[in-house]
Design an enzyme around this catalytic site. Structure first.
Site: not given
Ligand code: PLP
Length: 285
Positions: A32, A145, A177, A202
């Site tokens: 997603y 993701k 994270e 991610l």
């Molecule tokens: N890390 C994780 C585990 C996430 O689920 C998300 C966003 O949902 C992020 C980092 C941040 O990613 P983004 O900046 O693309 O929203």
């Protein structure tokens, strides 16, 4: 937010139905994206599409769609000014439950929806987030993701029970994270430290633009893991995500960061980030 998208149709959310044999439901065999919407415009859409296509490629899910048009139509149909668009893709529906994948020509299930949400005037910007750390017990392909979000969900419940805002996950003594954000610190000597891109985090879309803004503010950037002690002794800490944008962190495991107030450089990065993303056209075609 009444109108959703499902496999080519825009329909009321109460009419959107998915098979109980969908692999997304039975195996979390699905990926997603979450895209922020500010002033009715999709933010950083090109990078979100690139990451979605990478996630699909890593799992060999054959799904092609005009992701920009679907997202734009949902924004328009729902009259969304500020909030989020979710794009969800599963490998599709099986005849019966089976671990192995169905034939490669199986149609993926593609659905999308919009959610209204305050992004800019989020009250947390002024008070900052309080964080606790917990072991990172997720699988080892966090760079994809996927919709396997149960551990993140459990951690958010732990944060709620502890009376704080969220959890940063740790691998040994090092922070990987946040449950749904990338984690960053600015050290006492002014170095912005952000976990390197590898399979343990991610690759955040917000992180990319944040790093560009930090560099243009002439902060030194180190892409490496940082320890819990480094985080506790940092001058500033913050998270990035499409939902929180750039959000200050003021407490980690009960320990105040800096003077306990949202960091000045974090605030400047947020301001510059917001200006930059709203200048970029939301699609290239
Ligand atoms: N890390 C994780 C585990 C996430 O689920 C998300 C966003 O949902 C992020 C980092 C941040 O990613 P983004 O900046 O693309 O929203």
């Amino acid at each position: 937010m009444e109108t959703v998208y499902l496999n080519g149709d825009y329909l009321p959310k109460s009419s959107a139905k998915i098979s109980i044999f969908d692999r997304g439901l039975l195996f979390a065999d699905a990926v997603y994206e979450v895209v922020s919407v500010i002033n009715g415009r999709l933010i950083d859409m090109v990078r979100h599409i690139a990451r979605l296509e990478r996630s699909l490629g890593e799992l060999s899910i054959n799904a092609f769609a005009d992701w920009s048009s679907i997202s734009e139509n949902l924004v328009a149909e729902n009259d969304l000014r500020e909030g989020l668009v979710y794009l969800q893709v599963s490998r599709g529906v099986m005849d019966e439950r089976e671990y192995r994948w169905p034939a490669p020509d199986t149609a993926p299930t593609i659905f999308a929806f919009a959610q209204s949400r305050v992004l800019i005037e989020n009250p947390m910007v002024d008070r900052g987030m309080r964080i606790i750390t917990r072991p990172d017990l997720r699988w080892q392909r966090c760079d994809i993701k996927t919709t396997q979000l149960l551990y993140a969900s459990l951690m958010k419940m732990e944060a709620m029970a502890a009376g704080v805002d969220d959890v940063w996950m740790r691998q040994g003594d090092m922070i990987s994270e946040g449950t749904s954000q990338n984690a960053h610190i600015i050290s006492e000597d002014g170095v912005l430290i952000s976990h390197q891109l590898d399979r343990s985090i991610l690759p955040g879309v917000t992180r990319i633009e944040m790093l560009a803004q930090a560099l243009s503010m002439e902060l030194t950037v180190e892409e490496r893991a940082f320890s819990i002690d480094e985080a506790k002794n940092a001058a500033e800490a913050f998270v990035t995500s499409s939902t929180l944008l750039i959000m200050p962190v003021v407490e980690i495991d009960g320990h105040q960061i800096g003077d306990g107030q949202p960091g000045e450089r974090t605030g400047k990065i947020r301001q510059n980030y917001l200006a930059a993303v709203q200048r970029v056209p939301s699609r290239t075609n």
